[in-house]
Enzyme design. Sequence first.
Site, mmCIF file in Angstrom:
data_model
loop_
_atom_site.group_PDB
_atom_site.id
_atom_site.type_symbol
_atom_site.label_atom_id
_atom_site.label_comp_id
_atom_site.label_asym_id
_atom_site.label_seq_id
_atom_site.Cartn_x
_atom_site.Cartn_y
_atom_site.Cartn_z
ATOM 1 N N HIS A 1 0.852 -1.184 0.000
ATOM 2 C CA HIS A 1 0.000 0.000 0.000
ATOM 3 C C HIS A 1 0.891 1.237 0.000
ATOM 4 O O HIS A 1 1.573 1.508 0.992
ATOM 5 C CB HIS A 1 -0.903 0.015 1.232
ATOM 6 N N TYR B 1 3.804 0.116 5.003
ATOM 7 C CA TYR B 1 4.410 -1.015 5.712
ATOM 8 C C TYR B 1 3.611 -2.299 5.560
ATOM 9 O O TYR B 1 3.496 -3.083 6.500
ATOM 10 C CB TYR B 1 4.601 -0.668 7.198
ATOM 11 N N HIS B 2 3.092 -2.542 4.335
ATOM 12 C CA HIS B 2 2.252 -3.712 4.104
ATOM 13 C C HIS B 2 2.747 -4.597 2.962
ATOM 14 O O HIS B 2 1.958 -5.007 2.108
ATOM 15 C CB HIS B 2 0.813 -3.275 3.803
ATOM 16 N N PRO B 3 4.037 -4.916 2.855
ATOM 17 C CA PRO B 3 4.472 -5.800 1.771
ATOM 18 C C PRO B 3 3.774 -7.150 1.867
ATOM 19 O O PRO B 3 3.637 -7.720 2.949
ATOM 20 C CB PRO B 3 5.987 -5.922 1.992
#
Length: 632
Positions: free
Chosen positions: A353, A559-561
Site C-alpha cells: 500500500h 508497511y504492508h508488503p
Amino acid sequence: MALLAEVYSHLRIFVSYGPGLAFLLFLHEAIRVRRPDIVDINNRVRNVDTSELLESYDFVVIGGGSAGAVIASRLSEIESWTVLLIEAGPDESLLSEVPLLYPTLQHSHLDWEFETVQSDRYCLAMDGICNWPRGKVLGGSSVLNAMMYVRGNRNDYDRWASLGNPGWDYETMLYYFKKSEDMRDPVLSKSPYHGTNGYLTVEPFHAITPIGDISIAAFEELGLVNEDNDVNGKTQTGITQTQGTIRNGLRCSTNKAFLRPARNRPNLHISLNSFVQKILIDPITRSAYGVQFQRENQLFEVHSTRETILSAGAIQSPQLLMLSGVGPAPHLYDLGIDVIKDSPGVGENLQDHVAMGGVFYLIQNPFSDEQLSLSVAKFANPETIRNFVFNSEGPLYAMGSAETMAYISSKYQDPSVDWPDLQIFFASYSDVADGGLFSRRGAGVTYEYYSQVYEHAIYRDSFAIIPLLLRPESRGKILLKSADPMEYPIIHANYFDDPKDIDVLIEGSKFGYEVTKTSIFRALNATLNPGVIPNCSGLEFLSDDFWRCQARHYSQTIYHPSGTCKMGPSNDPLAVVDPRLRVHGINNLRVIDTSIMPYIVSGNTNAPTIAIAEKGADMIKEDHLYYGGTDY
C-alpha cells in the site's frame, strides 16, 4: 549500558529534536521504576538456553512475528507436540509499548531497516530509495506498527476463494478474526462482527485530539459517515474512529497477546537473537526436515519431525525459500544455489500500500488557544512523563498517525459496491514523511526538501491528510543479492508501474483537499502548507500534475508488503503454496504469513496476517489428525 543502548537506538529517529535525548532517557527510567505493568517481568517469555535446545521438535516455526507468534502459541496448545519458535531479534523493549512513540522504533535495533532498489519513479525526495521497516523483534512488525486494527473488505477474501482457494472466503475468515479478538469497546463488543474471547486485545486509543472529532464532523457534512463507526463491521465505506491492537492503552503485540500466556508451556521453546540461514530440504524426497540457524556466533541444526513452518514475512520468506533451493531456477543457478524445486512465483507478486506523504495543513484557530493537534515541542516535557507514569493518561497514549480513517471510492471504482479503493488517514500532526512523527529527515528525505517543504510546519498547530492506494495494479519482486544469507535481498517495490495506481492516488489527494473546504475546516482556516517541493514548483498548484509530482517525491510505504509466496491451486504457475499453505512440490513445509496473499487486502495487513495464522494453525491440527484431545 543496556539502557543507553536501547534508548540510543530510538534516538536515531528522535534526536532531530532538541529535547529528544533527555525525554527518552527519563521516560525509559520512569517506566522501569514506576510501571510494572509495562515491565511485566513475571510474564515475559524465556529465551531458551542453547544447552536446552532439542535435536528435533515436532514443529519448527521460523519467525516470531505477527504470524509466527500465533502459530507457535496455537500449536503448543497440543501438549504432546513440541514446538520451537526461532526469532532473529530480541524481546520487546519498554518504549515499544508506548503508542505515540511507535515512529521511533524505525531505524532502531528492532528494525531490519530494509531499503528498496533506487528508482526514478518514486521516493524521489529520498534519492529514489524507500525505507521499508520490518520488525526484527519477538512480535515482529506488530511491535513496530501503528497498531491499527483493520481487516480489509469482505470482497478481498471472496476474491481469494474465487481463484481456486476454498475456505478463504469472507465468512470463513470472519470466524478466525473473531477467534483471535478480545474486543473491549463496550459497543463493538456486542456486534456480531467482533469476538471477545481471543488473545488479541482491541480497543479505542485512550488519548485523542480534537482533530479526530473535526474530521468526523467534516465527513458528516459530506454524507460519508460509517453508520456503525466500525470499519470492520457491516460496511467499510465512510469515516470511523480507529480501532487499535492495544490493551489498557498500551500496545498489544502478538508477543504480548499470544506468547506471554504460553510462556510456561514446557513443550514450547523460544530461541531469540537466532538467525535462520537455511531450511533443510532433502533433494531426493523433496521433504523439509529442519533448519540451520546462527545464535551466539554458533551454528545450530535442529530437525522437525512433522513440519517446518516459514513465517518470516513477505521479504524474508521468499528469501529463505530461494536460499534453500526453492525458487525461480534461472535466478538460483546464476547465484550458484542448487535447485531443489523450480518455483517461478517465489518472490514475485510483491504488493504494498503506497501513500502520498508530505501533504499537511496549517491551522489558525480563531476561537481559542486550545491545542487541536500534537506537537513534539508541546508534549516532550516532564509533565507528559508524569501523566503517563503516575496517572496513566496523556498524549503518549495517542496514535497521531490516524485518529480517524476513511474509506472512499474514487471515480475509477463503482460506488454502488462497498469496496473502496482509497483509504484516508487523518493525522493529528504534520511531521509525516515516511519516518513518522519524530523525524522529517529520518526517512532519508534530503536536506534540500526538508528545509524548503517543512519550514512552515515546525511547532505549528497542523494536521496531515494521507491518501493511500488500497488495491495496486503494479507488482514488484524480491530477488537474492547473493547466496549469502546475511546479505539483504533486493527489493523492487515497482510503485506506479501501472499508471492507474498514481491516478487513483491523485484522486485521493484531491478528495482530501476538498474535505478541508467543509465549513468546520474553513472555520479553522485550514490551509495547505505553502511550501512546495522544489521539483514541483513549476507546476500549476493543485493540478493533477502537481499531485502526481508530490506522489512521486513523497511516496510512502504503509508497511504492508504482501504476496511474494502467493497462494493458489497447482495450475497457477505463480502459486507458491496451495490453499492449505503447503509449499507446492515440497513435503512438510508451509508458508504462513502475509506473503501468501494472492491480492493484498483493502486495509492494514496485521489483523489479516493474524487471522491467516489462526486458520493455518487449525489446518495443521486437522492435517495431523488431532481431534478432541487424541493425537492419532
